[in-house]
Design a protein around this motif. Structure first.
Motif, PDB file in Angstrom:
ATOM      1  N   SER A  39      32.344  81.232 -28.399  1.00  0.00           N
ATOM      2  CA  SER A  39      33.447  82.027 -28.955  1.00  0.00           C
ATOM      3  C   SER A  39      34.495  82.312 -27.883  1.00  0.00           C
ATOM      4  O   SER A  39      35.703  82.220 -28.141  1.00  0.00           O
ATOM      5  N   VAL A  67      30.710  79.536 -34.874  1.00  0.00           N
ATOM      6  CA  VAL A  67      30.267  80.126 -36.147  1.00  0.00           C
ATOM      7  C   VAL A  67      28.981  79.457 -36.620  1.00  0.00           C
ATOM      8  O   VAL A  67      28.034  80.133 -37.050  1.00  0.00           O
ATOM      9  N   LEU A 111      33.389  86.724 -32.908  1.00  0.00           N
ATOM     10  CA  LEU A 111      33.542  85.909 -34.115  1.00  0.00           C
ATOM     11  C   LEU A 111      34.573  86.510 -35.063  1.00  0.00           C
ATOM     12  O   LEU A 111      35.267  85.769 -35.779  1.00  0.00           O
TER      13      LEU A 111
END
Length: 334
Positions: A39, A67, A111
């Motif tokens: 991320s 993800v 995220l």
């Protein structure tokens, strides 16, 4: 840096000497650091696109991978919780390993930034859950510390995760539209600004006055960079720009990286999921460098930022491939 170090089965006999069957119970919570690293890499590439017109698809592709890895990790750890709750409890109660539950909260916060352009409502929900989790873990971490009688060898860089998690609330919360979000980011900034330096001093004192870290946990030294570079990102979001204090945070974090990198990136340290601990601090450094270079300008700073981004990208590519090999061979679950 492993979340649940093996305990002796009998006096003088280590658990690692006994063949262990593959099981989901051995899935380490510290592997959520891979989501943090991926991320962070995606966010860094987004900054590079905004500041220096780097290809946009790289950041979005890495974000999609982050993800996907989170979904797989969350599913696996929920199965572990359902089948082996005692193993999860042991990880959470461990004075070192318990800090790695902060990687889950930080993953949710990061995220939320990645998916916000695509699913704003889901991003806001993820950020809220991540922020509440980070606050809860900071409360638990400080409560444990104030019990006293903690052995000095247990003072590890992983302790910084509780302070860094609260700073990440401020890093990712700038664009949250909820009426209460700005105040929550201020509270988070206050906690992180006080907690991270205290933990940093405790850890450095242990490193100076006690025996060196074991090779297996040496990569966790890179976490010492995180309070300053995540602090840079949080501070610039809170005050709305880059100033001289922000520059001080960035440059000291860069200095620590230069000192620590030769100690971490050297032969003789076997690969394990613990190596993902280097990813998020390096991602924060790259993002801070990109943001500072965009503010200050100059070919030297821009070149430095792109070099740090390239190093981060190469390091995470190696970590990802090595981890896939561990999963494919079944070693990760042993």
């Amino acid at each position: 840096m492993n979340a649940s170090p093996p305990m002796p089965l009998t006096p003088g006999l280590a658990a690692s000497a006994v063949p262990v069957a593959a099981s989901i119970r051995h899935l380490p919570v510290n592997l959520f650091a891979s989501v943090m690293g991926l991320s962070g890499l995606a966010i860094a590439w987004r900054l590079a696109h905004q500041a220096f017109a780097a290809p946009a698809f790289i950041g979005e592709a890495v974000g999609a991978l982050a993800v996907a890895v989170f979904v797989l990790m969350a599913a696996g750890y929920l199965v572990k919780l359902a089948r082996h709750p005692h193993a999860v409890s042991a990880e959470f109660q461990h004075p070192v390993g318990g800090n790695f539950f902060g990687t889950i909260a930080i993953s949710l916060l990061l995220l939320s930034s990645l998916i916000e352009p695509y699913a704003a409502s889901a991003a806001h929900a993820l950020w809220t859950v991540g922020a509440l989790g980070a606050f809860a873990l900071a409360f638990i971490a400080v409560s444990r510390l104030l019990k006293g009688q903690l052995d000095a060898p247990l003072v590890m860089p992983a302790w910084l995760l509780s302070g860094v998690a609260t700073l990440d609330i401020a890093v990712t919360g700038r664009d949250m539209p909820m009426a209460w979000a700005p105040e929550m980011t201020l509270v988070a900034g206050a906690l992180g600004a006080m907690l991270a330096p205290v933990l940093f001093v405790m850890i450095v004192s242990r490193l100076v006055h006690r025996e060196p870290l074991a090779p297996a946990v040496t990569p966790s030294l890179m976490m010492l960079v995180a309070p300053f570079e995540v602090g840079f990102l949080a501070y610039t979001n809170l005050v709305g720009g880059v100033d001289r204090f922000a520059a001080v945070l960035f440059y000291f974090g860069l200095f620590l990286f230069l000192v620590i990198a030769p100690k971490v990136f050297r032969p003789g340290i076997a690969f394990s999921p613990a190596w993902w601990g280097i990813s998020f601090p390096m991602a924060a450094l790259a993002s801070a460098a990109l943001k500072y270079a965009h503010h200050a300008g100059g070919a030297a700073l821009q070149g430095l930022a792109m070099v740090l981004l390239a190093i981060l990208s190469g390091a995470l590519a190696v970590l990802f491939l090595r981890t896939v090999r561990l999963v494919a061979s079944g070693q990760l679950f042993r």
